[in-house]
Motif scaffolding. Structure first.
Motif, PDB file in Angstrom:
ATOM      1  N   ILE A 138       0.986  -1.116  -0.186  1.00 19.41           N
ATOM      2  CA  ILE A 138       0.139  -0.275  -0.059  1.00 19.41           C
ATOM      3  C   ILE A 138       0.747   1.137  -0.199  1.00 19.41           C
ATOM      4  N   ALA A 139       1.946   1.368   0.870  1.00 17.97           N
ATOM      5  CA  ALA A 139       2.608   2.309   0.856  1.00 17.97           C
ATOM      6  C   ALA A 139       3.401   2.587  -0.469  1.00 17.97           C
ATOM      7  N   ALA A 140       3.849   1.518  -0.906  1.00 21.51           N
ATOM      8  CA  ALA A 140       4.538   1.656  -2.594  1.00 21.51           C
ATOM      9  C   ALA A 140       3.708   2.393  -3.337  1.00 21.51           C
ATOM     10  N   SER A 141       2.347   1.762  -3.302  1.00 23.47           N
ATOM     11  CA  SER A 141       1.368   2.313  -4.504  1.00 23.47           C
ATOM     12  C   SER A 141       0.984   3.687  -4.124  1.00 23.47           C
ATOM     13  N   LYS A 142       0.994   4.097  -2.859  1.00 28.67           N
ATOM     14  CA  LYS A 142       0.721   5.529  -2.650  1.00 28.67           C
ATOM     15  C   LYS A 142       2.068   6.422  -2.827  1.00 28.67           C
ATOM     16  N   ALA A 143       3.047   5.802  -2.717  1.00 29.67           N
ATOM     17  CA  ALA A 143       4.246   6.885  -3.207  1.00 29.67           C
ATOM     18  C   ALA A 143       4.255   6.675  -4.815  1.00 29.67           C
ATOM     19  N   ASN A 144       3.887   5.774  -5.427  1.00 35.34           N
ATOM     20  CA  ASN A 144       3.825   5.802  -7.126  1.00 35.34           C
ATOM     21  C   ASN A 144       2.692   6.615  -7.305  1.00 35.34           C
ATOM     22  N   LEU A 145       1.741   6.862  -6.608  1.00 40.50           N
ATOM     23  CA  LEU A 145       0.800   7.897  -7.223  1.00 40.50           C
ATOM     24  C   LEU A 145       1.410   9.170  -6.894  1.00 40.50           C
ATOM     25  N   GLU A 146       1.937   9.504  -5.649  1.00 46.85           N
ATOM     26  CA  GLU A 146       2.520  10.865  -5.482  1.00 46.85           C
ATOM     27  C   GLU A 146       3.408  11.254  -6.482  1.00 46.85           C
ATOM     28  N   SER A 147       4.344  10.127  -6.793  1.00 47.63           N
ATOM     29  CA  SER A 147       5.227  10.421  -7.964  1.00 47.63           C
ATOM     30  C   SER A 147       4.399  10.814  -9.192  1.00 47.63           C
ATOM     31  N   ALA A 148       3.624  10.107  -9.607  1.00 45.07           N
ATOM     32  CA  ALA A 148       2.857  10.301 -10.772  1.00 45.07           C
ATOM     33  C   ALA A 148       2.123  11.437 -10.774  1.00 45.07           C
ATOM     34  N   GLN A 149       1.626  12.087  -9.848  1.00 42.19           N
ATOM     35  CA  GLN A 149       0.955  13.254  -9.494  1.00 42.19           C
ATOM     36  C   GLN A 149       2.051  14.431  -9.764  1.00 42.19           C
ATOM     37  N   ALA A 150       3.292  14.403  -9.268  1.00 40.38           N
ATOM     38  CA  ALA A 150       4.258  15.314  -9.414  1.00 40.38           C
ATOM     39  C   ALA A 150       4.861  15.491 -10.937  1.00 40.38           C
ATOM     40  N   GLN A 151       4.660  14.200 -11.559  1.00 40.24           N
ATOM     41  CA  GLN A 151       5.259  14.145 -12.834  1.00 40.24           C
ATOM     42  C   GLN A 151       4.484  14.895 -13.936  1.00 40.24           C
ATOM     43  N   ILE A 152       2.826  14.637 -13.376  1.00 40.25           N
ATOM     44  CA  ILE A 152       1.985  15.117 -14.117  1.00 40.25           C
ATOM     45  C   ILE A 152       1.753  16.642 -14.151  1.00 40.25           C
ATOM     46  N   ALA A 153       2.162  17.226 -12.906  1.00 39.85           N
ATOM     47  CA  ALA A 153       2.259  18.526 -12.610  1.00 39.85           C
ATOM     48  C   ALA A 153       3.318  19.174 -13.244  1.00 39.85           C
ATOM     49  N   PHE A 154       4.456  18.628 -13.543  1.00 40.37           N
ATOM     50  CA  PHE A 154       5.356  19.061 -14.308  1.00 40.37           C
ATOM     51  C   PHE A 154       5.253  19.118 -15.670  1.00 40.37           C
TER      52      PHE A 154
END
Length: 485
Positions: free
Chosen positions: A371-387
């Protein structure tokens, strides 16, 4: 000397085209229309889009009732088996067993729960033959209805549907973008050929002009009015002009083949291009361009799809950490008999209930870390999308700024072309009167040649920027309408 002459003649003969050329008069807009209608790139765009359409329709069809027929045709077993006798001993007996049957089933997925319901009807024939044994029995289930429901927090059907919808919308936008990109490619190839033809014509004119100047300069040299160095300079300019004609013919042929390939035409097609003398001029508001791009571009849908996939992974890992299972309930009628007709008489009802479960008890924190890994992956995806969204906006702004800058540059280039033409005419007349040197005339001719090419190249950049604006916003600012095809 003769071998060299023969070689030159042979090369010229081999260089001549062996197939007849087809002539075609073409404007820029007509070229774009031909490319969209029959080029290989257009066919690829249509095929890719068709693939997405059929994939989406296939998924939507899977949400509707599915009719299937399955069975056994047949299953046969011929072997020796041990049969336990009343006194506990074994008796070996030869048997021949077969099963023949079929089952007709209608299945319907339940979108909101991820389960499915089914209705079926089937019949099976069992035979068993051996030493003193001859059995034949029919078993039927005229009607059976049931439900199969996974017990999980994760609904695969619903998540798949959301992603397929996004992919279909993205494919629709991508198709429009690819067509606008194709228009830009055709524009570049069209102007490359147009410029090479213009340079070739200008080179031929320069040969005629320099040939005349050489004859005049020869006469002046003979009477002692100019030095030998100036005569040699005029002759060199004549040689350079002839070389320019040869190179120009090669460039025209190469660019014509490239344009024909892009248009899906025969490579030997000879084009008569309609001159492009102007371009549409209109205002583009920066904020409006960014807004339309956000509403229309496939990139935005790609960002949504990327985030959706990350959220799906989080939801699935959370579901795996809790209890899961499956419920299967069914009710129906069945019967057995020695004959098929008898197996459908006086059927007996039956019920089946099957509830399975799986409960994770201890796994050294596996589910927690998943769960922690998938949430971190979501945060990474959101940061990448924002960029990527910031980069996306910068791309729109740069494209708009370039388009507006080219509007001004086009006007300046047109004036420069006119000035260079007049300067060359004045310089040529003054040289004819012997008031300027051949060097000054050469500089004026070079400036004139460059100005002609520069103006057309500026037109090319402007038209390509015009289609870039359309591609990056999927909006026609000239007509103030969204681009839908």
């Amino acid at each position: 000397m003769k071998p060299v002459l023969y070689l030159i003649v042979a090369v010229i003969c081999l260089y001549q085209p062996v197939t007849a050329q087809k002539k075609m008069t073409l404007s820029l807009q007509e070229a774009i229309g031909v490319a969209r209608g029959q080029s290989l790139l257009a066919k690829q765009i249509e095929a890719d889009y068709s693939s997405y359409v059929h994939r989406y329709k296939s998924f939507k069809a899977s949400l509707k009732p599915q009719l299937s027929l399955d069975g056994t045709l047949p299953s046969y077993d011929r072997s020796l088996i041990n049969i336990v006798q009343p006194d506990g001993s074994y008796k070996v007996q030869s048997v021949r067993r077969s099963i023949l049957g079929s089952n007709l089933t209608v299945t319907q997925n339940i979108f909101w729960t991820g389960g499915s319901i089914f209705v079926s009807s089937g019949a099976n024939l069992f035979t068993n033959k051996g030493s003193g044994l001859d059995q034949r029995q029919w078993q039927t289930a005229p009607f059976q209805v049931g439900i199969n429901q996974p017990l999980s927090l994760f609904n695969t059907v619903k998540w798949n549907f959301e992603q397929e919808k996004l992919r279909m919308k993205q494919a629709t936008k991508q198709q429009i973008e690819l067509y606008e990109n194709l228009s830009g490619q055709i524009t570049a190839a069209y102007f490359d050929l147009y410029v090479s033809k213009m340079v070739l014509n200008n080179a031929r004119q320069n040969v005629q002009i320099n040939d005349t100047l050489y004859k005049i300069s020869t006469g002046r040299f003979n009477v002692g009015r100019i030095a030998e160095n100036e005569l040699l300079q005029v002759e060199l300019q004549l040689m350079n002009a002839r070389n320019a004609v040869t190179q120009g013919e090669v460039n025209v042929q190469a660019n014509a083949k490239r344009l024909a390939n892009l248009l899906g035409l025969d490579s030997n097609t000879e084009f008569e291009l309609v001159p492009v003398t102007n371009a549409p001029v209109f205002a583009v508001d920066m904020k409006r361009a960014v807004e339309e791009a956000k509403n229309n571009r496939s990139d935005i849908l790609g960002f949504d799809l990327q985030e959706n996939s990350a959220r799906r992974q989080v939801r699935q890992s959370q579901s795996n950490a809790f209890a899961s299972g499956n419920i299967r309930l069914s009710y129906g009628l069945n019967q057995t008999a020695m004959t098929l007709a008898g197996a459908y008489q006086n059927p007996l009802d039956f019920q089946q209930v099957n509830i399975g479960y799986s409960l994770p008890l201890f796994g050294f924190g596996k589910n927690k870390h998943d769960i922690a890994a998938s949430k971190a992956n979501l945060e990474s995806a959101q940061a990448q999308i924002a960029f990527q969204k910031k980069t996306f906006e910068l791309e729109i702004e740069n494209t708009v700024n370039q388009f507006l800058q080219l509007q001004l540059a086009l006007i300046i280039s047109a004036k420069s072309d006119t000035i260079a033409q007049k300067r060359y005419e004045v310089a040529r007349n003054r040289y004819m009167l012997g008031k300027i040197s051949i060097t000054d005339l050469g500089l004026a001719q070079e400036a004139k040649d460059n100005a002609i090419v520069d103006y057309v190249r500026m037109l090319q950049q402007y038209w390509q920027s015009y289609y870039d604006i359309r591609r990056v916003t999927l909006y026609d600012f000239e007509k103030n309408l969204p681009i839908n095809n």
